[in-house]
Design a protein around this motif. Sequence first.
Motif, PDB file in Angstrom:
ATOM      1  N   LEU A 106       0.831  -1.371  -0.026  1.00 14.89           N
ATOM      2  CA  LEU A 106       0.065  -0.122  -0.059  1.00 14.89           C
ATOM      3  C   LEU A 106       0.691   1.425   0.013  1.00 14.89           C
ATOM      4  O   LEU A 106       0.377   2.225  -0.594  1.00 14.89           O
ATOM      5  N   HIS A 107       2.048   1.157   0.518  1.00 15.07           N
ATOM      6  CA  HIS A 107       2.918   2.473   0.734  1.00 15.07           C
ATOM      7  C   HIS A 107       3.085   2.747  -0.704  1.00 15.07           C
ATOM      8  O   HIS A 107       3.529   4.101  -0.951  1.00 15.07           O
ATOM      9  N   ARG A 108       3.437   1.962  -1.780  1.00 15.73           N
ATOM     10  CA  ARG A 108       3.491   2.103  -3.128  1.00 15.73           C
ATOM     11  C   ARG A 108       2.376   3.034  -3.911  1.00 15.73           C
ATOM     12  O   ARG A 108       2.452   3.644  -4.937  1.00 15.73           O
ATOM     13  N   LEU A 109       1.132   2.494  -3.486  1.00 11.95           N
ATOM     14  CA  LEU A 109       0.013   3.458  -3.656  1.00 11.95           C
ATOM     15  C   LEU A 109      -0.114   4.742  -2.809  1.00 11.95           C
ATOM     16  O   LEU A 109      -1.113   5.652  -3.242  1.00 11.95           O
ATOM     17  N   ARG A 110       0.680   5.076  -1.878  1.00  8.30           N
ATOM     18  CA  ARG A 110       0.597   6.012  -1.107  1.00  8.30           C
ATOM     19  C   ARG A 110      -0.618   6.250  -0.376  1.00  8.30           C
ATOM     20  O   ARG A 110      -1.261   7.246  -0.181  1.00  8.30           O
ATOM     21  N   LEU A 111      -1.196   5.003   0.023  1.00 12.57           N
ATOM     22  CA  LEU A 111      -2.229   4.823   1.035  1.00 12.57           C
ATOM     23  C   LEU A 111      -1.818   4.419   2.305  1.00 12.57           C
ATOM     24  O   LEU A 111      -0.914   3.377   2.352  1.00 12.57           O
ATOM     25  N   ARG A 112      -2.724   4.680   3.120  1.00 10.06           N
ATOM     26  CA  ARG A 112      -2.461   3.907   4.669  1.00 10.06           C
ATOM     27  C   ARG A 112      -3.202   2.454   4.586  1.00 10.06           C
ATOM     28  O   ARG A 112      -4.302   2.307   3.781  1.00 10.06           O
ATOM     29  N   PRO A 113      -2.884   1.515   5.569  1.00 11.27           N
ATOM     30  CA  PRO A 113      -3.841   0.261   5.789  1.00 11.27           C
ATOM     31  C   PRO A 113      -5.118   0.665   6.128  1.00 11.27           C
ATOM     32  O   PRO A 113      -5.403   1.717   6.688  1.00 11.27           O
ATOM     33  N   GLY A 114      -5.934  -0.279   5.622  1.00 13.51           N
ATOM     34  CA  GLY A 114      -7.435  -0.174   5.893  1.00 13.51           C
ATOM     35  C   GLY A 114      -7.990   0.403   4.688  1.00 13.51           C
ATOM     36  O   GLY A 114      -9.088   1.322   4.801  1.00 13.51           O
ATOM     37  N   VAL A 115      -7.876  -0.201   3.538  1.00 17.02           N
ATOM     38  CA  VAL A 115      -8.374   0.400   2.269  1.00 17.02           C
ATOM     39  C   VAL A 115      -9.505  -0.460   1.709  1.00 17.02           C
ATOM     40  O   VAL A 115      -9.545  -1.545   2.208  1.00 17.02           O
ATOM     41  N   ALA A 116     -10.392  -0.050   0.887  1.00 13.47           N
ATOM     42  CA  ALA A 116     -11.481  -0.752   0.119  1.00 13.47           C
ATOM     43  C   ALA A 116     -10.869  -1.064  -1.280  1.00 13.47           C
ATOM     44  O   ALA A 116     -10.288  -0.033  -1.830  1.00 13.47           O
ATOM     45  N   VAL A 117     -11.037  -2.235  -1.858  1.00  9.85           N
ATOM     46  CA  VAL A 117     -10.692  -2.943  -2.953  1.00  9.85           C
ATOM     47  C   VAL A 117     -11.905  -3.224  -3.653  1.00  9.85           C
ATOM     48  O   VAL A 117     -12.741  -3.927  -3.241  1.00  9.85           O
ATOM     49  N   ARG A 118     -12.057  -2.347  -4.953  1.00  8.97           N
ATOM     50  CA  ARG A 118     -13.361  -2.912  -5.754  1.00  8.97           C
ATOM     51  C   ARG A 118     -12.492  -3.415  -7.230  1.00  8.97           C
ATOM     52  O   ARG A 118     -11.606  -2.853  -7.806  1.00  8.97           O
ATOM     53  N   ASP A 119     -12.971  -4.726  -7.485  1.00  8.11           N
ATOM     54  CA  ASP A 119     -12.560  -5.649  -8.787  1.00  8.11           C
ATOM     55  C   ASP A 119     -13.207  -5.250  -9.557  1.00  8.11           C
ATOM     56  O   ASP A 119     -14.661  -5.372  -9.796  1.00  8.11           O
ATOM     57  N   VAL A 120     -12.780  -4.480 -10.668  1.00 12.32           N
ATOM     58  CA  VAL A 120     -13.589  -3.888 -11.907  1.00 12.32           C
ATOM     59  C   VAL A 120     -14.321  -4.924 -12.759  1.00 12.32           C
ATOM     60  O   VAL A 120     -15.673  -4.988 -13.150  1.00 12.32           O
TER      61      VAL A 120
END
Length: 589
Positions: free
Chosen positions: A402-416
């Motif tokens: 997640l750090h390579r996405l510049r996001l903190r832990p605790g994300v929502a993931v949507r599969d397109v």
Amino acid sequence: MRMKMMLALLAGTLFGVPTHAADMADVDNAAATPPMGWNPWNAFRTEVTEAKILAVAKKLKSSGLAAAGYRYVNVDDGWWLARRADGRILVRTSMFPSAATPDGRTSLKPFVDRLHAMGLKAGLYTDIGRNICSQAWDPSSPNLPAGARAEREVGSMDFQRQDMQLMFGELGIDYLKVDACGMADYAPDRRHVRDGTYRELGPFIVRHRPEQGDAAKVEALYASLAAEIAAVRPRGDYMLSICTWGEADAANWAGKYGQLWRTSPDIRATWESMLSSFDTAERRALYAGPGRWNDPDMLQIGNGEFGAGRLVEARAHLSLWAILGAPLLLGYDLTRSPDSLIAIAGNREAIAIDQDPAGNQGITVSRDGDAQVIVKALRERGAKAVALVNRGNRPLTVSVPLHRLRLRPGVAVRDVWGGRSERLEGDTVTRRLGPRETALLRVTGMPLAGVHLTEMTGRIRVLEDGRAGRRVDPAWVPAQVNAAPSGEPLVLAGERHDDGLGVLGNSRLQVALDSRFRTFRATVGPLDAGTTATFRVLGDGKVLAERAVAAPAGLDVPVAGVRLLELVVEEQGKAGPPVLAAWAQARLE
């Protein structure tokens, strides 16, 4: 107008702040997002008819693809019969019966009006030279221009003003693709020139041998054509597609004149060709953004290795074009399309990623053999589109922390493609992928502090790329994300930086800030030992910081109230090859 449009767009997209109608009142945003539509070339080449095109147009409407954004219906090579003595182009009425007129002048206006009445946009095709691609490459086509040699010169060269007044004025087209075979394929040694069929010209483009061409001549012709179009349509409500197939350095200058430009040779309906076309655009994120788009060529969905029996590859193809923010131009016979392919082309979530109004191009954050991770920052703060790509023919696992996405832990993931959403437990996004499979995801969460320039490429313009007056390896990209212009990693004094901008000396980048940040920070320095460069930061034209360095140095520059930031690198007393330099970890707070 182009800069005005960009500023208005940026003001409304920086952190998801809505753009109000008043802000856009005097800005035409025809190219604010990449164009979408259909082109007949990959399906029919020159053997196309008005009936075939209108049947596809009706399919765009009935299938919902037009409502999803596929609105441009573009006519490619083959529509012309001849150029009259007065310079007017005659339409092939056997192909377009509605073009017949009592006075014999012919006109595509009824056809264009028919498309407009359907709520669609109309596109046309020409060449920047005297002659066109089909005359050089399709000699057996039944739809080549006819008549004496001068009558068969239907390209725009020597007729730019008249042709643009016809196309954009009288006909009212919305999109023009301008090919460049006329600058490449009429050299004196070509058989069709030696035998007198066509006149000699150039060549000013020698494919894969740029040192033998004349990029300045090619650029000048496109510049004058763009000026003629603008004189007819000053509102700018059109698309100019520059098609030099990645030759003549066009990817470095075409954004000055057109809204999209080809970065690759013609795409074929094979997996290898698709990846090759994708790669030519992927490295050029700093050249794309609202109003200016890298074009890796038309989609081959529905053809060859992306047909109805190859849905994995078809989904991967659309995923890669969407993560780039590439134009989406379908190129197969939609009237024969199964629903499965219509569903792929019309996937609203994939299209939303392609059409995201921030205009950022996806960038590669990791590549390990056939495993590739591409990330695109979306307009919504904390939202990233992520493509996990298996380029190969064996299953593999692809992951990104997640750090390579510049996001903190605790994300929502949507599969397109899967249509599923989940809350991620842990700090790594991982997918097991089959051969040639791409997972296209939308990941949202809390962003890390600051905004890195690599997250806002759509707001960066390359004003000067450092190539002026010297020879630079044509394989290099003068300004790159997360790599040097040579493609090598960003390494300063032995330390590798996975985030930053690599540029040539004597370069100048402009970043639209819209007065939203307080501080600009970066680690800067030349990438080659023994060289010195001056790094200068300007805010709205005023020098904010300047430092000559031979070793890595930190910059910490106040930028409160700055609307336009400029990042300049100047070489210091160096002869020979250009300096390679880095704005590593460049970020705004």
